[in-house]
Design an enzyme around this catalytic site. Structure first.
Site, PDB file in Angstrom:
ATOM      1  N   LYS A 291       0.814  -1.221   0.000  1.00  0.00           N
ATOM      2  CA  LYS A 291       0.000   0.000   0.000  1.00  0.00           C
ATOM      3  C   LYS A 291       0.848   1.273   0.000  1.00  0.00           C
ATOM      4  O   LYS A 291       0.407   2.308  -0.499  1.00  0.00           O
ATOM      5  CB  LYS A 291      -0.965  -0.003   1.179  1.00  0.00           C
ATOM      6  CG  LYS A 291      -2.122  -0.971   0.983  1.00  0.00           C
ATOM      7  CD  LYS A 291      -3.248  -0.711   1.968  1.00  0.00           C
ATOM      8  CE  LYS A 291      -4.498  -1.479   1.580  1.00  0.00           C
ATOM      9  NZ  LYS A 291      -4.369  -2.943   1.818  1.00  0.00           N
ATOM     10  N   GLU A 313     -10.357   7.051   3.011  1.00  0.00           N
ATOM     11  CA  GLU A 313     -11.273   6.174   3.724  1.00  0.00           C
ATOM     12  C   GLU A 313     -10.493   4.924   4.076  1.00  0.00           C
ATOM     13  O   GLU A 313      -9.519   4.576   3.413  1.00  0.00           O
ATOM     14  CB  GLU A 313     -12.469   5.808   2.844  1.00  0.00           C
ATOM     15  CG  GLU A 313     -12.239   4.639   1.886  1.00  0.00           C
ATOM     16  CD  GLU A 313     -11.216   4.913   0.794  1.00  0.00           C
ATOM     17  OE1 GLU A 313     -11.045   6.094   0.438  1.00  0.00           O
ATOM     18  OE2 GLU A 313     -10.586   3.948   0.319  1.00  0.00           O
ATOM     19  N   SER A 580       1.842  -9.787  -0.887  1.00  0.00           N
ATOM     20  CA  SER A 580       1.424  -8.387  -0.763  1.00  0.00           C
ATOM     21  C   SER A 580       1.709  -7.766   0.594  1.00  0.00           C
ATOM     22  O   SER A 580       1.921  -6.561   0.683  1.00  0.00           O
ATOM     23  CB  SER A 580      -0.066  -8.258  -1.098  1.00  0.00           C
ATOM     24  OG  SER A 580      -0.838  -9.091  -0.259  1.00  0.00           O
TER      25      SER A 580
HETATM   26  C1  LIG Z   1      -5.136  -3.957   1.337  1.00  0.00           C
HETATM   27  C2  LIG Z   1      -4.419  -5.221   1.097  1.00  0.00           C
HETATM   28  C3  LIG Z   1      -4.755  -6.095   0.038  1.00  0.00           C
HETATM   29  C4  LIG Z   1      -5.932  -5.889  -0.859  1.00  0.00           C
HETATM   30  O1  LIG Z   1      -5.900  -4.748  -1.645  1.00  0.00           O
HETATM   31  P1  LIG Z   1      -5.597  -4.789  -3.218  1.00  0.00           P
HETATM   32  O2  LIG Z   1      -5.899  -3.411  -3.649  1.00  0.00           O
HETATM   33  O3  LIG Z   1      -6.480  -5.807  -3.833  1.00  0.00           O
HETATM   34  O4  LIG Z   1      -4.178  -5.147  -3.374  1.00  0.00           O
HETATM   35  C5  LIG Z   1      -3.986  -7.227  -0.166  1.00  0.00           C
HETATM   36  N1  LIG Z   1      -2.950  -7.522   0.627  1.00  0.00           N
HETATM   37  C6  LIG Z   1      -2.596  -6.722   1.663  1.00  0.00           C
HETATM   38  C7  LIG Z   1      -1.442  -7.119   2.504  1.00  0.00           C
HETATM   39  C8  LIG Z   1      -3.316  -5.548   1.929  1.00  0.00           C
HETATM   40  O5  LIG Z   1      -2.957  -4.786   2.968  1.00  0.00           O
END
Ligand SMILES: *Cc1c(COP(=O)(O)O)cnc(C)c1O
Length: 598
Positions: A291, A313, A580
């Site tokens: 993020k 948000e 992610s």
């Molecule tokens: C917020 C988040 C997501 C989901 O958001 P995307 O916009 O689909 O990437 C996925 N993995 C993590 C670790 C997150 O914090």
């Protein structure tokens, strides 16, 4: 998909480097006067080593039919390319696929009709090999008439994208422009050449001016918001090509966010699953997830636009924390809207945002969750547009956010593409990532869009089971509709009422998805599957134990799908999984859920 030919190959090493870079065709030169001429034995050796992996093209100039046939048989050639004064009758008689070379000027283009049915390669009007460029747009008329046209002459990594946009050819071809010395290819330039040629045609995935990817996307915004989104669109169109802005972004990524993140070969996991798995480690970026890539970029945009106040948000607080982080870094005022229910469930993240200097507004309207927080943020934006920037956290929402966030997250895939080529010498077979709004997945997928051999799997929140209960699988189980200003797959009933989503992971708990994913789904470019809460929790424990990496609950969905799919794969299958985020934020919840079950 554009074809890329690397011509004047003189060694197996150069051939392998070109294939590793993703080239579709290799050219072996049999013209005696060329600096890159090859003996047929040497060519045969290279040819045997690459057969089946690339199209092998033999380059001739006014050779007889018997000599050409002898080379085709001895070397093993798939196509012959003719550079001389070969007549239309001669070309028509040859029993091999032909690329006929013509000069890229009016005279050459006039000759095209005499060579029907074969590919044409338009070269520099004053002869190839000079390294100087010509007016590639001259090829457009023949392309428009349906001919398969290659362009060559003066192409290199720096100008190929312009040539592709000018000519829209079937393929591009370069030789001397990719060399470190006559007859010796430079692997870095070859890689850049292929990548830049592909990127130039990835442009169809750039949405239309009004923000459509195919039939998805758009800007379904109330009148009061139009000035704000138009202002942002206009500012971003300038900034996305502003070298100073891009340089600042690059340096902030490196020094503040900790990029590039590693591409880690998960050896124990690979051994267990029987395929070769690499993890793209966004969990190692600052704040522990991808993020931050988006938040830094948008904060810099806000600054350039002269907006001192940033609003966002947040559902569980992850995006709120990333936004509060960059606002602290750049000295911006930060206010975050969060459903009241969520502020109670995620008290620690509320404190984190406050610690970073942000003000958190609990939202009591509606169900007091993410959707209501988003509505409240939009209301704020429309009344305070002059000094306020709205920092959206995913590839969702109205145009230009899906494009903007995708561009900012594409750093994930660009790095991964380079990293996998460096360690494996080839592109991966599969990309896997979890999909909430879709930003980490699109960030990984987009730079591979034009690499048709690379398959993509997006993993959604299957919740309690897509058939059994609540979930967040918009692409797998939803239908097209409008949510938050964008036409995309959503969870809705027959009357278009949005269902509340459910997932063990707050980040996937969203009833919509970014429009570009809907476009990928319908065009077949990517596949989307759900993973349930239970499968994700299992995968959370699994990756912790096998690699010493605790993934976020969101990411655990991708790990769960990998475990399923790996059953069909072999040890040669190369996979990149988008890791992610890290799971520290989920450890307390996991402890409750797993009580006694570890
Ligand atoms: C917020 C988040 C997501 C989901 O958001 P995307 O916009 O689909 O990437 C996925 N993995 C993590 C670790 C997150 O914090």
């Amino acid at each position: 998909m554009i074809q890329v030919k690397v011509c004047g190959i003189t060694s197996l090493e150069d051939a392998e480097a070109a294939i590793a870079a993703g080239a579709d065709a290799l050219g072996f030169n049999f013209v005696a006067s060329s600096l890159r001429v090859l003996e047929s034995d040497a060519a045969a050796e290279i040819s045997r080593a690459v057969v089946g992996r690339v199209v092998r093209v033999g380059v001739f100039q006014d050779a007889g039919a018997a000599a050409i046939a002898a080379h085709v048989n001895r070397v093993g050639l798939d196509v012959v390319q003719l550079h001389g004064e070969e007549s239309p009758a001669f070309v028509a008689e040859l029993p091999f696929p032909v690329i006929k070379v013509l000069p890229g000027d009016a005279e050459g283009i006039a000759q095209a009709a005499a060579y029907p049915k074969v590919d044409l390669l338009l070269d520099h009007p004053s002869g190839g090999g000079s390294g100087s460029t010509w007016d590639y747009a001259a090829a457009r008329a023949l392309v428009a008439a349906g001919r398969r046209i290659w362009v060559a002459g003066g192409l290199n990594a720096d100008n190929v994208a312009d040539a592709v946009r000018a000519a829209r050819p079937h393929g591009v071809d370069a030789s001397s422009g990719l060399e470190s010395a006559a007859g010796k290819k430079d692997a870095t330039q070859v890689r850049a050449f292929v990548a830049n040629a592909r990127d130039a045609v990835a442009a169809p995935t750039r949405p239309s001016a009004s923000g459509y990817f195919g039939r998805f996307g758009g800007r379904f915004a109330p009148e009061t918001l139009m000035p704000a989104v138009t202002e942002l669109s206009e500012a971003y169109e300038v900034l996305r090509e502003d070298p100073q802005f891009l340089a600042e972004l690059e340096s902030q990524r490196a020094t503040y966010a900790g990029r590039p993140t590693p591409l880690y070969h998960a050896a124990r996991l690979s051994e267990e699953l029987g395929c070769k798995v690499y993890l793209k480690r966004e969990d190692l970026a600052h704040t522990g997830a991808h993020k931050i890539n988006n938040a830094i970029g948008q904060a810099l945009i806000a600054k350039r636009m002269g907006k001192q106040r940033v609003i966002a948000e947040t559902g569980a607080g992850q995006h709120g924390v990333a936004t509060a982080t960059v606002c602290a870094r750049y000295g911006l005022d930060c206010e975050v809207y969060m459903g009241e229910e969520d502020t109670r469930r995620q008290a620690l993240n509320v404190f984190r945002m406050e610690l970073l200097g942000a003000k958190v507004h609990p939202v009591t309207s509606g169900s007091g969750t993410l959707k209501d927080a988003m509505n409240e943020a939009l209301r704020d934006w429309s009344t305070n547009v002059r000094d306020t920037y709205y920092l959206i956290g995913s590839t969702a929402g109205m145009h230009p956010y899906p494009l903007l966030v995708r561009d900012l997250q594409s750093v994930i895939g660009r790095e991964a593409r380079e990293q996998i080529l460096a360690v494996e010498g080839r592109l991966p077979d599969w990309l896997i990532a979890c999909v909430g709004g879709g930003s980490n997945a699109m960030g990984l997928f987009h730079p591979f869009y034009a690499d048709s051999g690379v398959k993509m799997l997006g993993v959604e929140a299957g919740g309690e089971g897509v058939d059994q209960g609540a979930h967040g699988a918009s692409l797998s189980a939803g239908s097209p509709g409008v949510l938050h200003g964008s036409y995309s797959y959503v969870l809705q009933d027959d009357a278009g009422q949005i269902f509340p989503a459910h997932s063990i992971s707050a980040g996937l708990d969203y009833p919509g998805v970014g429009p570009e994913h809907s476009f990928y789904k319908e065009s077949g470019r990517a596949e989307y599957v759900p993973a349930t809460d239970a499968e994700a929790l299992d995968a959370f424990v699994y990756l912790s134990r096998i690699e010493g990496i605790t993934p976020a609950f969101e990411t655990s969905h991708a790990v769960a799908a990998l475990r399923q799919r790996a059953r069909d794969w072999s040890p040669e299958t190369v996979v990149i999984l988008g890791l992610s985020g890290r799971g520290d934020k989920d450890v307390a919840q996991a402890r409750e859920l797993l009580q006694g079950k570890l």
